[in-house]
Scaffold this motif. Structure first.
Motif, PDB file in Angstrom:
ATOM      1  N   PHE A 211      42.188 102.567  49.086  1.00  0.00           N
ATOM      2  CA  PHE A 211      42.902 102.306  50.341  1.00  0.00           C
ATOM      3  C   PHE A 211      42.598 103.417  51.347  1.00  0.00           C
ATOM      4  O   PHE A 211      42.294 103.145  52.521  1.00  0.00           O
ATOM      5  N   LEU A 212      42.679 104.661  50.900  1.00  0.00           N
ATOM      6  CA  LEU A 212      42.457 105.772  51.839  1.00  0.00           C
ATOM      7  C   LEU A 212      41.050 105.691  52.439  1.00  0.00           C
ATOM      8  O   LEU A 212      40.859 105.884  53.639  1.00  0.00           O
ATOM      9  N   HIS A 213      40.077 105.380  51.616  1.00  0.00           N
ATOM     10  CA  HIS A 213      38.690 105.321  52.118  1.00  0.00           C
ATOM     11  C   HIS A 213      38.439 104.116  53.016  1.00  0.00           C
ATOM     12  O   HIS A 213      37.709 104.208  53.989  1.00  0.00           O
ATOM     13  N   ASN A 214      39.056 102.978  52.654  1.00  0.00           N
ATOM     14  CA  ASN A 214      38.648 101.743  53.335  1.00  0.00           C
ATOM     15  C   ASN A 214      39.620 101.233  54.373  1.00  0.00           C
ATOM     16  O   ASN A 214      39.228 100.485  55.263  1.00  0.00           O
ATOM     17  N   GLU A 215      40.896 101.623  54.245  1.00  0.00           N
ATOM     18  CA  GLU A 215      41.874 100.991  55.140  1.00  0.00           C
ATOM     19  C   GLU A 215      42.700 101.962  55.958  1.00  0.00           C
ATOM     20  O   GLU A 215      43.277 101.581  56.965  1.00  0.00           O
ATOM     21  N   ALA A 216      42.805 103.202  55.521  1.00  0.00           N
ATOM     22  CA  ALA A 216      43.646 104.149  56.260  1.00  0.00           C
ATOM     23  C   ALA A 216      43.007 104.464  57.604  1.00  0.00           C
ATOM     24  O   ALA A 216      41.779 104.458  57.742  1.00  0.00           O
ATOM     25  N   ASN A 217      43.868 104.700  58.579  1.00  0.00           N
ATOM     26  CA  ASN A 217      43.407 105.014  59.938  1.00  0.00           C
ATOM     27  C   ASN A 217      44.152 106.232  60.449  1.00  0.00           C
ATOM     28  O   ASN A 217      45.164 106.631  59.864  1.00  0.00           O
ATOM     29  N   ILE A 218      43.714 106.736  61.595  1.00  0.00           N
ATOM     30  CA  ILE A 218      44.489 107.774  62.274  1.00  0.00           C
ATOM     31  C   ILE A 218      45.851 107.148  62.595  1.00  0.00           C
ATOM     32  O   ILE A 218      45.912 106.033  63.125  1.00  0.00           O
ATOM     33  N   GLY A 219      46.907 107.875  62.257  1.00  0.00           N
ATOM     34  CA  GLY A 219      48.250 107.344  62.501  1.00  0.00           C
ATOM     35  C   GLY A 219      48.869 106.692  61.276  1.00  0.00           C
ATOM     36  O   GLY A 219      50.076 106.462  61.242  1.00  0.00           O
ATOM     37  N   SER A 220      48.068 106.381  60.241  1.00  0.00           N
ATOM     38  CA  SER A 220      48.643 105.791  59.022  1.00  0.00           C
ATOM     39  C   SER A 220      49.630 106.770  58.403  1.00  0.00           C
ATOM     40  O   SER A 220      49.384 107.980  58.370  1.00  0.00           O
ATOM     41  N   GLU A 221      50.737 106.205  57.896  1.00  0.00           N
ATOM     42  CA  GLU A 221      51.741 107.065  57.263  1.00  0.00           C
ATOM     43  C   GLU A 221      51.636 107.001  55.755  1.00  0.00           C
ATOM     44  O   GLU A 221      51.377 105.935  55.181  1.00  0.00           O
ATOM     45  N   VAL A 222      51.820 108.165  55.117  1.00  0.00           N
ATOM     46  CA  VAL A 222      51.802 108.252  53.659  1.00  0.00           C
ATOM     47  C   VAL A 222      53.004 109.101  53.248  1.00  0.00           C
ATOM     48  O   VAL A 222      53.628 109.728  54.100  1.00  0.00           O
ATOM     49  N   MET A 223      53.314 109.082  51.956  1.00  0.00           N
ATOM     50  CA  MET A 223      54.395 109.936  51.464  1.00  0.00           C
ATOM     51  C   MET A 223      53.760 110.969  50.530  1.00  0.00           C
ATOM     52  O   MET A 223      52.901 110.608  49.701  1.00  0.00           O
ATOM     53  N   ILE A 224      54.160 112.200  50.666  1.00  0.00           N
ATOM     54  CA  ILE A 224      53.530 113.249  49.839  1.00  0.00           C
ATOM     55  C   ILE A 224      54.572 114.197  49.245  1.00  0.00           C
ATOM     56  O   ILE A 224      55.707 114.258  49.714  1.00  0.00           O
ATOM     57  N   THR A 225      54.135 114.931  48.233  1.00  0.00           N
ATOM     58  CA  THR A 225      54.960 116.016  47.677  1.00  0.00           C
ATOM     59  C   THR A 225      54.384 117.343  48.164  1.00  0.00           C
ATOM     60  O   THR A 225      53.287 117.385  48.718  1.00  0.00           O
ATOM     61  N   GLU A 226      55.086 118.412  47.879  1.00  0.00           N
ATOM     62  CA  GLU A 226      54.504 119.743  48.081  1.00  0.00           C
ATOM     63  C   GLU A 226      53.509 120.003  46.944  1.00  0.00           C
ATOM     64  O   GLU A 226      53.273 119.142  46.098  1.00  0.00           O
ATOM     65  N   GLY A 227      52.940 121.211  46.940  1.00  0.00           N
ATOM     66  CA  GLY A 227      51.930 121.549  45.934  1.00  0.00           C
ATOM     67  C   GLY A 227      52.492 121.565  44.522  1.00  0.00           C
ATOM     68  O   GLY A 227      53.633 121.960  44.302  1.00  0.00           O
TER      69      GLY A 227
END
Ligand SMILES: Cc1cc2nc3c(=O)[nH]c(=O)nc-3n(C[C@H](O)[C@H](O)[C@H](O)COP(=O)(O)OP(=O)(O)OC[C@H]3O[C@@H](n4cnc5c(N)ncnc54)[C@H](O)[C@@H]3O)c2cc1C
Length: 229
Positions: free
Chosen positions: A83-99
């Motif tokens: 998904f990140l390689h093929n569909e994500a764009n500038i402005g796409s939102e994701v959820m992340i953790t810290e390190g």
């Protein structure tokens, strides 16, 4: 007990095709606090059906505030990577953790000699470590194995500290090494065997190198490796 990591929103603010197979994604997390130690990775959650979490290593330095960079190699199998390689764009939102994770540059190593050994996308943990080191005081030595010269990530930045070895499909003007990284190659470049060794790459590469270093007398406390599988 497993530590619970909070997840929070970040947005993609740039996507750069750095090599034919690797894209670098910049994730902006706003003004919130974000902590990580160079070498650590995050979980990235997407709102997609099925497997929707991927682990990716932070390649920017902790001194870069407000954003982190991830360098992600294309995949045919992993839904989040696809998904990140093929569909994500500038402005796409994701959820992340810290390190997260235990493969990092401990403060007490900052003044010791350091040797990084990377295979392919296994370079990523070393990028944030490299970018955080005071290279005038403590220049690291980097051995970086790739299939072809075109696969080298951030070549210009790493070049002064690196021995690149392209094990397949070399251009006829390739002047770097061509063998796998092994004890012979480390000896050829006067590696300091008193250094801390950090290794990340394919399973077999790690297993072979750890064994060779141990047999050569490097104490196990100085051999650090990261397995992603
Ligand atoms: C803690 C952690 C950190 C990660 N960080 C990154 C990252 O920074 N960038 C990124 O692109 N992917 C990273 N990954 C892998 C990513 O989460 C997916 O697993 C990957 O995109 C899947 O690709 P694939 O299906 O083609 O894997 P496959 O090619 O099927 O590989 C199987 C496993 O081996 C690992 N692997 C293969 N080659 C190497 C190598 N040269 N060095 C190290 N491991 C290797 C893969 O990551 C995968 O986990 C990380 C995984 C983990 C668990």
């Amino acid at each position: 007990m497993t530590k619970h990591f909070e997840i929070f929103k970040a947005s993609i603010t740039s996507i750069i095709q750095e090599t034919s197979k690797i894209k670098v994604f910049r994730l902006n997390y706003g003004n919130r606090k974000f902590s990580f130690i160079p070498g650590q990775w995050i979980d990235l959650h997407l709102a997609i059906p099925g497997k929707n979490i991927g682990g990716y290593t932070i390649v920017s330095a902790p001194s870069d505030l407000g954003y982190i960079d991830l360098a992600i190699r294309e995949s045919l199998n992993h839904p989040v990577t696809i998904f990140l390689h093929n569909e994500a764009n500038i402005g796409s939102e994701v959820m992340i953790t810290e390190g997260q994770g235990k493969f990092f540059l401990q403060k007490e190593f900052l003044n010791s000699p350091i040797t990084f050994i990377a295979g392919g996308i296994g370079i990523t943990p070393f990028l944030s470590m490299f970018r955080s080191l005071d290279k005038k005081k403590n220049p690291p030595k980097i051995f970086y194995s790739i299939s072809t010269e075109e696969d080298i990530l951030f070549k210009n930045e790493l070049n002064p500290y690196s021995i690149f070895t392209a094990t397949k499909n070399r251009n006829s003007n390739w002047s770097g090494e061509t063998s796998r990284i092994n004890l012979c190659l480390l000896q050829k470049y006067q590696t300091n065997f008193e250094s801390h060794f950090f290794i990340c790459g394919p399973k077999l590469m790690i297993e072979d190198l750890v064994l060779e270093l141990k047999n050569y007398g490097v104490p196990k406390e100085k051999i650090h490796f990261e397995k992603w599988w």
